[in-house]
Scaffold this motif. Structure first.
Motif, PDB file in Angstrom:
ATOM      1  N   VAL A  80     104.020  41.999  52.448  1.00 50.63           N
ATOM      2  CA  VAL A  80     103.461  41.109  51.416  1.00 50.63           C
ATOM      3  C   VAL A  80     104.370  41.081  50.187  1.00 50.63           C
ATOM      4  CG1 VAL A  80     101.467  40.660  49.944  1.00 50.63           C
ATOM      5  CG2 VAL A  80     101.134  41.549  52.267  1.00 50.63           C
ATOM      6  N   THR A  81     104.888  42.268  49.802  1.00 53.73           N
ATOM      7  CA  THR A  81     105.634  42.383  48.537  1.00 53.73           C
ATOM      8  C   THR A  81     107.148  42.273  48.742  1.00 53.73           C
ATOM      9  OG1 THR A  81     105.676  44.790  48.790  1.00 53.73           O
ATOM     10  CG2 THR A  81     103.846  43.841  47.554  1.00 53.73           C
ATOM     11  N   ALA A  82     107.589  41.682  49.842  1.00 57.21           N
ATOM     12  CA  ALA A  82     109.031  41.565  50.095  1.00 57.21           C
ATOM     13  C   ALA A  82     109.758  40.793  48.991  1.00 57.21           C
ATOM     14  CB  ALA A  82     109.273  40.927  51.455  1.00 57.21           C
ATOM     15  N   PRO A  83     109.219  39.676  48.478  1.00 60.12           N
ATOM     16  CA  PRO A  83     109.956  38.941  47.426  1.00 60.12           C
ATOM     17  C   PRO A  83     109.731  39.486  46.014  1.00 60.12           C
ATOM     18  CG  PRO A  83     108.016  37.701  48.062  1.00 60.12           C
ATOM     19  CD  PRO A  83     108.043  38.914  48.939  1.00 60.12           C
ATOM     20  N   TYR A  84     109.022  40.606  45.900  1.00 61.28           N
ATOM     21  CA  TYR A  84     108.630  41.094  44.571  1.00 61.28           C
ATOM     22  C   TYR A  84     109.855  41.468  43.725  1.00 61.28           C
ATOM     23  CZ  TYR A  84     106.207  43.940  41.066  1.00 61.28           C
ATOM     24  OH  TYR A  84     105.726  44.459  39.890  1.00 61.28           O
ATOM     25  N   TYR A  85     110.829  42.178  44.326  1.00 58.73           N
ATOM     26  CA  TYR A  85     112.006  42.616  43.570  1.00 58.73           C
ATOM     27  C   TYR A  85     112.817  41.426  43.070  1.00 58.73           C
ATOM     28  CZ  TYR A  85     116.893  43.894  42.974  1.00 58.73           C
ATOM     29  OH  TYR A  85     118.164  43.995  42.493  1.00 58.73           O
ATOM     30  N   ASP A  86     113.028  40.442  43.942  1.00 59.90           N
ATOM     31  CA  ASP A  86     113.813  39.267  43.527  1.00 59.90           C
ATOM     32  C   ASP A  86     113.121  38.492  42.416  1.00 59.90           C
ATOM     33  OD1 ASP A  86     115.799  39.822  45.403  1.00 59.90           O
ATOM     34  OD2 ASP A  86     114.721  38.749  46.988  1.00 59.90           O
ATOM     35  N   GLN A  87     111.789  38.431  42.478  1.00 59.94           N
ATOM     36  CA  GLN A  87     111.048  37.725  41.433  1.00 59.94           C
ATOM     37  C   GLN A  87     111.192  38.428  40.078  1.00 59.94           C
ATOM     38  OE1 GLN A  87     107.077  37.516  42.974  1.00 59.94           O
ATOM     39  NE2 GLN A  87     107.569  35.974  44.548  1.00 59.94           N
ATOM     40  N   LEU A  88     111.058  39.768  40.087  1.00 59.83           N
ATOM     41  CA  LEU A  88     111.222  40.503  38.826  1.00 59.83           C
ATOM     42  C   LEU A  88     112.655  40.403  38.305  1.00 59.83           C
ATOM     43  CD1 LEU A  88     109.187  43.811  39.339  1.00 59.83           C
ATOM     44  CD2 LEU A  88     108.490  41.732  38.164  1.00 59.83           C
TER      45      LEU A  88
END
Length: 742
Positions: A80-88
């Motif tokens: 679920v949180t795979a794109p979390y780092y790129d977004q931050l």
């Protein structure tokens, strides 16, 4: 209006901290709740990106809490949180200038949390934070990013050295310094490198290359940062190592605190952590010491670096550095010249215009000149500077401080290159020991003592002293030659061990009453397997100085081909040949027989180290002239400072009232108001966390509370007294009434 009742599920959704705790406890059961919060975070993020500068405080607070929740639970739901780092990363990179400070700090902290949870690696985190560090105008954000970068590099190298990450970051820092030499961005490369060097995370030559490029920058601040690293980075590392070694835990105190109170699980955990820390300190104490070389020793091509530094920042007239910063660069150049024995001939004429008593910080220039001198510098390059110092500083009309500083600086230069002095100038300077000022007298006597050892021929006979005169007559004191080196051969101090063994052997023979000479000869033949008298090193007879050399063979050897007779060259003088033979004989006698015929045991090596220490102590307390090489080595490592040049002027100088008061207060505890000694001890005890004794508590007890007990104690019989004392002893052995010792 009545207060609306909130359902249980709504409370769970509203309280994100409680939801985070439950998700961590049972990720599968709360997967749907986390997904709902993820959708809320995504929607809030899109709204926030559309207008980051116009977001309200409530929106910032809500987005702040959602970012925190997702960061803490990201490792539980990786899909679920795979794109979390790129977004931050995009949010921080694009909008860090307009983000709310609290939200910006939370985003940076969330990225660090993802690194600690191994969701991302250190390279991804550092490549995200570093470009923002060198571009953001916010001081608070720069401080935060710098702290995060240093802590992540420390964590990555805590268990083992992460060479791949270190090389990546060092390459980034090197490119940052070399890409734009006029920019101040290189300051961050200097700060990060210096901090990691101080913490002994980076100890190889690559950080020295980064700071070397910083020293050659065009920006004055970057240059000063690089120069200060080479001049003071090693001392900072040693001070930090000493501070960390001083932080020790008192084992007795920890154990005592565990026995005086009731046992609980918390106290047991504290006790376990303290004992683990003690074991860790013990392992660190007994671990082999790392080979941490000085930064000045790790510089690649010091000759080229010193020449570039001198030509760019000192010799170049277009360089507009301040005098203090020029002095820092000069100290680095001269330290390199003295440490590596470099040759920069153009450096010495450059000093001429600064050697004047009216020059600001002239003692620093004199100290730098002494640092830049060594025995490979041509005397012709240094002699004009010595004459200049003597003419400018040393005269009858000069002040006492100026004259003592001038003579002392000449002595420091002559200590490294004695051939820089002429006989006439030396006689003139030595005569200043008749001056009325004590500082000038001590400086002149120091110069005289130096030349008594290194070059007594320049002194008049009445100033040479007994040892120098005897050395000249016996030939022990040789005339100096330019570029000549004294190389040690053999084991250092082996003659001390040989002398000690001979004394012990003679002592044992004297106790037995045997003949020492006869026994020694037999012992040599038995132990060594040969008679040393049969070996001829060289002959001192006059017959051997000319003619043929006869090679004798023993009878038991096989007869081989006759040895060819060598005719000496008739052009060689007979006395020269005899001198060579005598020198060869002296060299053969000098080589220790013990080192060639005996294998030293660990006990012998330990005794050798002890004899070396005793000899060094005797040297320090006895003949001062023998410490010349030690002084040179000390100044090579630590450098000559302006205080060393000004030292003779302080001799005999009366201190001011403020200095005397400061000296009297030094070492005494600082106290704002007057207190008795007992009160000082009490406050010191309280600061250390110690309690008062039972006797002190009994003294402070209310009198009426003790009256009844005193009456009962007086009425006790001997049998009752014995029972109570026996019970008291039993309780003491078992840990008191609470049985803490059981």
């Amino acid at each position: 209006m009545p207060k609306r009742k909130v359902a249980a599920l709504e409370k769970v959704d509203a309280d994100l901290v409680s939801l985070q705790y439950k998700i961590r406890r049972d990720p599968k059961s709360y997967a749907q709740e986390f997904y709902d919060q993820w959708l809320a975070y995504d929607a809030q993020r899109q709204i926030f990106i559309s207008s980051p500068s116009s977001a309200s405080s409530e929106d910032n607070k809500k987005f702040h809490d959602l970012v925190d929740l997702i960061a803490h639970c990201a490792d539980l739901y990786p899909d679920v949180t795979a794109p979390y780092y790129d977004q931050l990363k995009d949010l921080l990179t694009q909008h860090h200038a307009v983000l709310n400070p609290d939200l910006r700090e939370k985003v940076v902290g969330s990225l660090s949390l993802l690194r600690r949870k191994d969701v991302i690696d250190s390279t991804s985190l550092l490549t995200t934070l570093f470009p923002i560090l060198i571009s953001t105008p916010s001081k608070s954000l720069r401080s935060l990013l710098y702290t995060k970068i240093i802590s992540d590099l420390r964590e990555s190298n805590s268990k083992a050295t992460n060479h791949k990450l270190n090389r990546t970051i060092q390459t980034v820092l090197h490119n940052l310094v070399t890409s734009d030499r006029t920019s101040t961005k290189g300051m961050w490369a200097c700060r990060i490198t210096r901090e990691l060097w101080r913490r002994q995370i980076w100890t190889d030559a690559r950080p020295c290359d980064v700071m070397k490029e910083a020293c050659l920058s065009d920006n004055e601040k970057v240059v000063v940062g690089g120069v200060r690293f080479f001049l003071g980075g090693d001392k900072e590392r040693e001070e930090m190592e000493d501070d960390s070694s001083d932080e020790e835990i008192d084992v007795k105190k920890v154990k005592h605190q565990g026995t005086i109170n009731k046992k609980t699980k918390k106290r047991q955990r504290v006790m376990g952590k303290a004992m683990e820390k003690i074991k860790k300190q013990e392992r660190k104490k007994h671990a082999p010491h790392p080979l941490n070389f000085s930064a000045l020793h790790l510089i690649h091509d010091p000759q080229g670096f010193a020449e570039q530094l001198f030509q760019k920042h000192l010799q170049n007239t277009k360089c507009k550095f301040s005098l203090d910063n020029k002095l820092l660069v000069l100290q680095l150049v001269t330290r390199l010249v003295g440490l590596h024995k470099l040759t920069i001939i153009s450096l010495y004429p450059w000093f001429t215009k600064y050697l004047s008593p009216k020059q600001p910080s002239v003692t620093s220039f004199l100290a730098s000149l002494a640092q830049a001198t060594h025995n490979h510098v041509p005397p012709d390059a240094v002699e004009p500077l010595v004459i200049k110092i003597a003419n400018e500083f040393v005269s009858e009309a000069s002040a006492a401080e100026v004259a003592s500083a001038g003579i002392n600086s000449i002595r420091e230069v002559a200590l490294r290159q004695p051939l820089c002095m002429s006989e006439t100038l030396l006689q003139d300077l030595v005569m200043y020991q008749k001056s009325k000022d004590k500082g000038v007298v001590m400086a002149a006597k120091g110069l005289q003592s130096l030349y008594r050892e290194v070059y007594p021929e320049l002194l008049q006979k009445k100033f040479r002293g007994k040892e120098a005169t005897m050395g000249l007559k016996s030939g022990e004191v040789k005339r100096l030659k330019f570029g000549e080196e004294q190389v040690e051969s053999g084991i250092e101090g082996i003659e001390l061990l040989e002398k000690y063994k001979e004394e012990q052997r003679l002592k044992k023979l004297a106790e037995k009453g045997e003949d020492a000479d006869g026994d020694a000869k037999m012992e040599d033949e038995d132990e060594d397997g040969f008679n040393s008298d049969e070996w001829e090193v060289a002959s001192n007879d006059s017959d051997s100085s000319t003619g043929w050399i006869n090679v004798e063979h023993s009878d038991d050897e096989d007869e081989g081909p006759a040895a060819k007779k060598q005719r000496r060259d008739s052009s060689v003088a007979p006395d020269l040949i005899s001198d060579e033979a005598m020198a060869a004989a002296a060299e053969a006698n000098r080589i220790s027989k013990l080192a060639m015929t005996t294998i030293l045991t660990p006990a012998d090596l330990a005794k050798l180290a002890e004899l070396r220490r005793e000899a060094q102590l005797e040297k320090m307390t006895g003949n001062v002239s023998k410490r010349r090489q030690e002084l040179i080595n000390k100044h090579i490592e630590d450098g000559v400072t302006a205080d060393d040049i000004e030292l003779p002027a302080q001799i005999g100088k009366k201190s001011t009232k403020e200095e005397r008061v400061a000296m009297a207060k030094d070492g005494k505890p600082g106290r704002e108001e007057h207190k008795s000694t007992q009160a000082i001890r009490k406050s010191k005890k309280e600061a250390e966390g110690k309690s008062s004794t039972n006797k002190e508590k009994a003294r402070k007890k209310n009198f009426l509370m003790t009256v009844g007990k005193a009456k009962v104690k007086h009425k006790r019989s001997l049998v009752d007294t014995k029972k109570r004392l026996t019970a008291h002893i039993a309780r003491s052995k078992s840990g008191g009434r609470r049985r803490n010792g059981m």
